[in-house]
Design a protein around this motif. Sequence first.
Motif, PDB file in Angstrom:
ATOM      1  N   GLN A   1       0.804  -1.216   0.000  1.00  0.00           N
ATOM      2  CA  GLN A   1       0.000   0.000   0.000  1.00  0.00           C
ATOM      3  C   GLN A   1       0.842   1.274   0.000  1.00  0.00           C
ATOM      4  O   GLN A   1       0.344   2.341  -0.334  1.00  0.00           O
ATOM      5  CB  GLN A   1      -0.958  -0.002   1.188  1.00  0.00           C
ATOM      6  CG  GLN A   1      -0.303   0.092   2.557  1.00  0.00           C
ATOM      7  CD  GLN A   1      -1.313  -0.069   3.679  1.00  0.00           C
ATOM      8  OE1 GLN A   1      -2.253  -0.849   3.570  1.00  0.00           O
ATOM      9  NE2 GLN A   1      -1.142   0.667   4.754  1.00  0.00           N
ATOM     10  N   ARG A   2       2.124   1.194   0.354  1.00  0.00           N
ATOM     11  CA  ARG A   2       2.987   2.371   0.306  1.00  0.00           C
ATOM     12  C   ARG A   2       3.848   2.408  -0.963  1.00  0.00           C
ATOM     13  O   ARG A   2       4.792   3.191  -1.040  1.00  0.00           O
ATOM     14  CB  ARG A   2       3.881   2.420   1.548  1.00  0.00           C
ATOM     15  CG  ARG A   2       3.099   2.685   2.828  1.00  0.00           C
ATOM     16  CD  ARG A   2       3.999   2.883   4.040  1.00  0.00           C
ATOM     17  NE  ARG A   2       4.722   1.659   4.383  1.00  0.00           N
ATOM     18  CZ  ARG A   2       6.025   1.464   4.183  1.00  0.00           C
ATOM     19  NH1 ARG A   2       6.758   2.403   3.636  1.00  0.00           N
ATOM     20  NH2 ARG A   2       6.595   0.339   4.536  1.00  0.00           N
ATOM     21  N   ASP A   3       3.525   1.557  -1.943  1.00  0.00           N
ATOM     22  CA  ASP A   3       4.321   1.483  -3.170  1.00  0.00           C
ATOM     23  C   ASP A   3       4.018   2.589  -4.173  1.00  0.00           C
ATOM     24  O   ASP A   3       4.599   2.617  -5.244  1.00  0.00           O
ATOM     25  CB  ASP A   3       4.126   0.126  -3.851  1.00  0.00           C
ATOM     26  CG  ASP A   3       4.972  -0.963  -3.211  1.00  0.00           C
ATOM     27  OD1 ASP A   3       5.851  -0.612  -2.407  1.00  0.00           O
ATOM     28  OD2 ASP A   3       4.754  -2.148  -3.516  1.00  0.00           O
ATOM     29  N   ARG A   4       3.054   3.443  -3.873  1.00  0.00           N
ATOM     30  CA  ARG A   4       2.690   4.585  -4.724  1.00  0.00           C
ATOM     31  C   ARG A   4       2.175   4.122  -6.092  1.00  0.00           C
ATOM     32  O   ARG A   4       2.348   4.790  -7.098  1.00  0.00           O
ATOM     33  CB  ARG A   4       3.880   5.540  -4.894  1.00  0.00           C
ATOM     34  CG  ARG A   4       4.551   5.907  -3.586  1.00  0.00           C
ATOM     35  CD  ARG A   4       5.554   7.001  -3.729  1.00  0.00           C
ATOM     36  NE  ARG A   4       4.885   8.279  -3.938  1.00  0.00           N
ATOM     37  CZ  ARG A   4       5.538   9.436  -4.078  1.00  0.00           C
ATOM     38  NH1 ARG A   4       6.851   9.456  -4.053  1.00  0.00           N
ATOM     39  NH2 ARG A   4       4.878  10.553  -4.257  1.00  0.00           N
ATOM     40  N   THR A   5       1.518   2.953  -6.106  1.00  0.00           N
ATOM     41  CA  THR A   5       0.975   2.404  -7.343  1.00  0.00           C
ATOM     42  C   THR A   5      -0.476   2.798  -7.580  1.00  0.00           C
ATOM     43  O   THR A   5      -1.058   2.426  -8.600  1.00  0.00           O
ATOM     44  CB  THR A   5       1.072   0.869  -7.322  1.00  0.00           C
ATOM     45  OG1 THR A   5       0.420   0.385  -6.146  1.00  0.00           O
ATOM     46  CG2 THR A   5       2.524   0.423  -7.323  1.00  0.00           C
ATOM     47  N   ASN A   6      -1.063   3.505  -6.634  1.00  0.00           N
ATOM     48  CA  ASN A   6      -2.432   3.972  -6.791  1.00  0.00           C
ATOM     49  C   ASN A   6      -2.488   5.417  -6.312  1.00  0.00           C
ATOM     50  O   ASN A   6      -1.490   5.975  -5.874  1.00  0.00           O
ATOM     51  CB  ASN A   6      -3.406   3.085  -6.010  1.00  0.00           C
ATOM     52  CG  ASN A   6      -4.746   2.958  -6.688  1.00  0.00           C
ATOM     53  OD1 ASN A   6      -5.354   3.961  -7.063  1.00  0.00           O
ATOM     54  ND2 ASN A   6      -5.227   1.725  -6.844  1.00  0.00           N
ATOM     55  N   ILE A   7      -3.671   6.034  -6.408  1.00  0.00           N
ATOM     56  CA  ILE A   7      -3.767   7.445  -6.029  1.00  0.00           C
ATOM     57  C   ILE A   7      -3.398   7.627  -4.562  1.00  0.00           C
ATOM     58  O   ILE A   7      -3.581   6.714  -3.746  1.00  0.00           O
ATOM     59  CB  ILE A   7      -5.165   8.020  -6.317  1.00  0.00           C
ATOM     60  CG1 ILE A   7      -6.229   7.337  -5.461  1.00  0.00           C
ATOM     61  CG2 ILE A   7      -5.504   7.912  -7.787  1.00  0.00           C
ATOM     62  CD1 ILE A   7      -7.599   7.962  -5.589  1.00  0.00           C
ATOM     63  N   GLU A   8      -2.870   8.786  -4.215  1.00  0.00           N
ATOM     64  CA  GLU A   8      -2.451   9.059  -2.845  1.00  0.00           C
ATOM     65  C   GLU A   8      -2.744  10.502  -2.481  1.00  0.00           C
ATOM     66  O   GLU A   8      -3.078  11.330  -3.330  1.00  0.00           O
ATOM     67  CB  GLU A   8      -0.968   8.743  -2.672  1.00  0.00           C
ATOM     68  CG  GLU A   8      -0.057   9.426  -3.659  1.00  0.00           C
ATOM     69  CD  GLU A   8       1.384   8.962  -3.539  1.00  0.00           C
ATOM     70  OE1 GLU A   8       1.736   8.320  -2.524  1.00  0.00           O
ATOM     71  OE2 GLU A   8       2.176   9.240  -4.456  1.00  0.00           O
ATOM     72  N   ASN A   9      -2.636  10.776  -1.180  1.00  0.00           N
ATOM     73  CA  ASN A   9      -2.915  12.109  -0.642  1.00  0.00           C
ATOM     74  C   ASN A   9      -4.306  12.597  -1.059  1.00  0.00           C
ATOM     75  O   ASN A   9      -4.473  13.703  -1.562  1.00  0.00           O
ATOM     76  CB  ASN A   9      -1.845  13.102  -1.092  1.00  0.00           C
ATOM     77  CG  ASN A   9      -0.478  12.755  -0.551  1.00  0.00           C
ATOM     78  OD1 ASN A   9      -0.340  12.351   0.603  1.00  0.00           O
ATOM     79  ND2 ASN A   9       0.537  12.875  -1.389  1.00  0.00           N
ATOM     80  N   GLU A  10      -5.303  11.745  -0.830  1.00  0.00           N
ATOM     81  CA  GLU A  10      -6.677  12.083  -1.206  1.00  0.00           C
ATOM     82  C   GLU A  10      -7.305  13.005  -0.161  1.00  0.00           C
ATOM     83  O   GLU A  10      -7.399  12.669   1.019  1.00  0.00           O
ATOM     84  CB  GLU A  10      -7.519  10.824  -1.347  1.00  0.00           C
ATOM     85  CG  GLU A  10      -8.959  11.105  -1.733  1.00  0.00           C
ATOM     86  CD  GLU A  10      -9.803   9.849  -1.729  1.00  0.00           C
ATOM     87  OE1 GLU A  10      -9.803   9.150  -2.756  1.00  0.00           O
ATOM     88  OE2 GLU A  10     -10.448   9.566  -0.698  1.00  0.00           O
ATOM     89  N   VAL A  11      -7.737  14.172  -0.613  1.00  0.00           N
ATOM     90  CA  VAL A  11      -8.411  15.149   0.233  1.00  0.00           C
ATOM     91  C   VAL A  11      -9.852  15.293  -0.253  1.00  0.00           C
ATOM     92  O   VAL A  11     -10.096  15.415  -1.463  1.00  0.00           O
ATOM     93  CB  VAL A  11      -7.704  16.514   0.189  1.00  0.00           C
ATOM     94  CG1 VAL A  11      -8.497  17.558   0.959  1.00  0.00           C
ATOM     95  CG2 VAL A  11      -6.286  16.397   0.747  1.00  0.00           C
ATOM     96  N   SER A  12     -10.801  15.258   0.665  1.00  0.00           N
ATOM     97  CA  SER A  12     -12.214  15.401   0.331  1.00  0.00           C
ATOM     98  C   SER A  12     -12.822  16.462   1.240  1.00  0.00           C
ATOM     99  O   SER A  12     -12.594  16.448   2.457  1.00  0.00           O
ATOM    100  CB  SER A  12     -12.944  14.065   0.517  1.00  0.00           C
ATOM    101  OG  SER A  12     -14.331  14.190   0.306  1.00  0.00           O
ATOM    102  N   ALA A  13     -13.563  17.397   0.660  1.00  0.00           N
ATOM    103  CA  ALA A  13     -14.167  18.473   1.451  1.00  0.00           C
ATOM    104  C   ALA A  13     -15.540  18.808   0.892  1.00  0.00           C
ATOM    105  O   ALA A  13     -15.794  18.664  -0.319  1.00  0.00           O
ATOM    106  CB  ALA A  13     -13.277  19.716   1.439  1.00  0.00           C
TER     107      ALA A  13
END
Length: 486
Positions: A278-290
């Motif tokens: 999950q920390r391999d940066r193979t999917n979206i990251e730093n997801e912010v929702s507001a």
Amino acid sequence: MRKILLGTTAVVGLALVAQAANAQQARPAARPAPAAAPAAPPPLPATSVAPAGTAAAMFQTPVGITGAGPHGADGIPNRPTTPTTSGIIVRLGGFFDFSMGNVQDDADKASFRNENNGVTTAKARARNDFRTEAEINLYADGVAANGMRYGAVFELQMDNVAGGSGTAVDYDELYGFVKGSWGELRFGQEDAAANLMQVRRPGVLWMGSDDAWDEFTVQSGTYGAFTYIMSGLTDGSDKTKIIYLSPQFFGFDAGFSYAPNTGEGERTQRADSLTEFQRDRTNIENEVSAVLRYRGTFGDVGVGASIGGVWADAPTLNANGTPIAIKGQSIDAYSAGLVVRAFGFQVGGEYTWGKYNGPGAGGTALAKGLDESSHWLLGAVYTIGAFSVGAQYGQGTQDNGTSTTGAKLSDRTQTYLGLGVAYVLAPGMTLFANYNQVEDENLPAAAPSSTTAGGAGTRLANFGSAASPDNTRDITVLVAGVRIAF
């Protein structure tokens, strides 16, 4: 989200056993004075909720656990009077669904299966099927001396678990929380803030552009990368995250959430891989929702409105740790919704747009070189007593990029029409039926890309034949069933 909970009171049974044991002992010469009774738990925070069925009841219910079971004035299931030994109240609830579907789908035809899979003996799929779905929800909360509420939510679902009998159970939501006059903080596997609070087109039970009808259709491979594209802001796929939900001020409240990656639970590996972490940066990251929401009443008229967004970084690495040659676009997706309710009617709609791909606006990064996606939806519902009837109509578009030879392709355009009814036969028991019609033009067989941006181009699914190609998938699904919530 369907989180409906009721309590259990084992302490009463223990008390009865203790009384029976005492009755068999000899009385002492002088009975000591009884000990002071333990202090009652602090009262729950006071709330103001309008009578059921009114516009205020719909638009002024506090943010909390919602569902079809019995709920108290605080927006969560009724709170028993007997706590556990730790002072925390434990409640159990959930729901069970049984539904039947009649399906007419171009992807089920023998001609399509033979043409696209290279199988000359394939037969058409059956049109009728039954399915079941269920959830068991456990809700535990306590109230501190200063009035702060704290606890945890465990939502077990029978849904989307590969292999076996198809009835395996996993966790959907799994999070802790603290709540007070300052708002609520949630931490764990839970939906993103904008998804929790967004106002969307109205509809009746299990009817909608992204609702239960898709459970009866094929959703992968040469049948099309996704069945629907007209869904609200992504729920965050239950990524482990931190969420803040504000109290309501003058009808307004807001929400915010953050997830570092798409991982969930305690495993370091991604759920569907033995080599990807999950920390391999193979999917979206730093997801912010507001999201910012308004709910209010003006006489007999209730109004609900919201505007929210999702922002995230696109994947940067392949599974083996090498950089992605052509990185996708960073996600920014937005959605606005409005619903008006009066005299038994609900009327409203939503508009969603931004740089994203696939179902769940903001859930998947858009390939480099592709234009933004968007959709609009309108809905109306009329409720009289235990009976509700509703309708929805809308259209969504996504850029297909170019063909494998570099020719510009027309946008994927999906049109949805839905009609539905629901009837509350008994407390917690609802009968439902709906009609869903989908026209999906220029449906890609996989995530679209553009050769001009360095991609491989897009191949469209062909529902006709090589001699007479047809890139439109028509789907009609009739659904009927019963839901029992407790």
